[in-house]
Write a protein that holds these residues in place. Structure first.
Motif, PDB file in Angstrom:
ATOM      1  N   PHE A  48      10.068  -9.936  -9.703  1.00 10.83           N
ATOM      2  CA  PHE A  48       8.807  -9.989 -10.449  1.00 10.83           C
ATOM      3  C   PHE A  48       7.889  -8.838 -10.042  1.00 10.83           C
ATOM      4  O   PHE A  48       7.267  -8.197 -10.884  1.00 10.83           O
ATOM      5  N   GLY A  49       7.791  -8.591  -8.739  1.00  7.80           N
ATOM      6  CA  GLY A  49       6.933  -7.524  -8.249  1.00  7.80           C
ATOM      7  C   GLY A  49       7.359  -6.159  -8.749  1.00  7.80           C
ATOM      8  O   GLY A  49       6.522  -5.342  -9.129  1.00  7.80           O
ATOM      9  N   MET A  50       8.654  -5.922  -8.754  1.00  8.66           N
ATOM     10  CA  MET A  50       9.163  -4.638  -9.243  1.00  8.66           C
ATOM     11  C   MET A  50       8.886  -4.481 -10.734  1.00  8.66           C
ATOM     12  O   MET A  50       8.565  -3.384 -11.205  1.00  8.66           O
ATOM     13  N   LEU A  51       9.020  -5.572 -11.480  1.00  9.46           N
ATOM     14  CA  LEU A  51       8.781  -5.504 -12.920  1.00  9.46           C
ATOM     15  C   LEU A  51       7.297  -5.344 -13.249  1.00  9.46           C
ATOM     16  O   LEU A  51       6.935  -4.610 -14.168  1.00  9.46           O
ATOM     17  N   LEU A  52       6.449  -6.054 -12.514  1.00 13.10           N
ATOM     18  CA  LEU A  52       5.025  -6.060 -12.838  1.00 13.10           C
ATOM     19  C   LEU A  52       4.241  -4.936 -12.169  1.00 13.10           C
ATOM     20  O   LEU A  52       3.279  -4.431 -12.738  1.00 13.10           O
ATOM     21  N   THR A  53       4.641  -4.561 -10.952  1.00 17.95           N
ATOM     22  CA  THR A  53       3.875  -3.577 -10.202  1.00 17.95           C
ATOM     23  C   THR A  53       4.655  -2.281 -10.004  1.00 17.95           C
ATOM     24  O   THR A  53       4.115  -1.200 -10.125  1.00 17.95           O
ATOM     25  N   GLY A  54       5.940  -2.413  -9.668  1.00 21.29           N
ATOM     26  CA  GLY A  54       6.787  -1.248  -9.487  1.00 21.29           C
ATOM     27  C   GLY A  54       6.691  -0.649  -8.095  1.00 21.29           C
ATOM     28  O   GLY A  54       5.734  -0.875  -7.361  1.00 21.29           O
ATOM     29  N   GLY A  55       7.711   0.087  -7.734  1.00 22.43           N
ATOM     30  CA  GLY A  55       7.733   0.810  -6.470  1.00 22.43           C
ATOM     31  C   GLY A  55       7.775  -0.084  -5.247  1.00 22.43           C
ATOM     32  O   GLY A  55       8.052  -1.277  -5.316  1.00 22.43           O
ATOM     33  N   ALA A  56       7.494   0.540  -4.101  1.00 15.53           N
ATOM     34  CA  ALA A  56       7.489  -0.192  -2.835  1.00 15.53           C
ATOM     35  C   ALA A  56       6.384  -1.240  -2.829  1.00 15.53           C
ATOM     36  O   ALA A  56       6.527  -2.297  -2.208  1.00 15.53           O
ATOM     37  N   ASP A  57       5.298  -0.960  -3.517  1.00 15.60           N
ATOM     38  CA  ASP A  57       4.211  -1.934  -3.605  1.00 15.60           C
ATOM     39  C   ASP A  57       4.691  -3.197  -4.327  1.00 15.60           C
ATOM     40  O   ASP A  57       4.264  -4.298  -3.993  1.00 15.60           O
ATOM     41  N   GLY A  58       5.590  -3.039  -5.284  1.00 16.17           N
ATOM     42  CA  GLY A  58       6.135  -4.193  -5.999  1.00 16.17           C
ATOM     43  C   GLY A  58       6.932  -5.104  -5.093  1.00 16.17           C
ATOM     44  O   GLY A  58       6.873  -6.332  -5.229  1.00 16.17           O
ATOM     45  N   VAL A  59       7.663  -4.523  -4.159  1.00  9.76           N
ATOM     46  CA  VAL A  59       8.422  -5.327  -3.194  1.00  9.76           C
ATOM     47  C   VAL A  59       7.461  -6.133  -2.335  1.00  9.76           C
ATOM     48  O   VAL A  59       7.625  -7.347  -2.159  1.00  9.76           O
ATOM     49  N   LEU A  60       6.447  -5.484  -1.817  1.00 11.08           N
ATOM     50  CA  LEU A  60       5.459  -6.175  -0.988  1.00 11.08           C
ATOM     51  C   LEU A  60       4.735  -7.251  -1.794  1.00 11.08           C
ATOM     52  O   LEU A  60       4.543  -8.370  -1.312  1.00 11.08           O
ATOM     53  N   GLN A  61       4.341  -6.935  -3.012  1.00 14.74           N
ATOM     54  CA  GLN A  61       3.662  -7.908  -3.861  1.00 14.74           C
ATOM     55  C   GLN A  61       4.555  -9.108  -4.144  1.00 14.74           C
ATOM     56  O   GLN A  61       4.099 -10.248  -4.175  1.00 14.74           O
TER      57      GLN A  61
END
Length: 87
Positions: A48-61
């Motif tokens: 979900f994080g990768m789809l909605l936010t993207g990048g390394a920040d998406g993993v953390l999110q």
């Protein structure tokens, strides 16, 4: 309170709610052991994080959203158990 909510992106609150619901459904499946559920939620949160936010920040999110879903579930469960004990 504002400092705590600043860690999770706004669009990830919806993902956290979806992860909570997914966890409830997984809990109802008898063949899935309870110890597996947080790992499945974390993996789904990262997606979900990768789809909605993207990048390394998406993993953390995604990890934060999964943590929020598990925290809410366990908090609710603990409060409910304490209320039953006091009655």
């Amino acid at each position: 309170m504002e400092q705590l909510t600043s860690f999770l992106a706004e669009n990830m609150y919806i993902a956290a709610a979806a992860l909570y619901v997914l966890g409830v459904f997984l809990k109802a499946v008898p063949k899935i052991p309870n110890w597996v559920i947080p790992f499945v939620l974390t993996a789904a949160g990262v997606v979900f994080g990768m789809l909605l936010t993207g990048g390394a920040d998406g993993v953390l999110q995604g990890v934060l959203a999964a943590g929020l879903a598990v925290l809410v579930n366990q908090g609710y469960k603990q409060v409910r158990e304490q209320i039953v004990k006091t009655e």
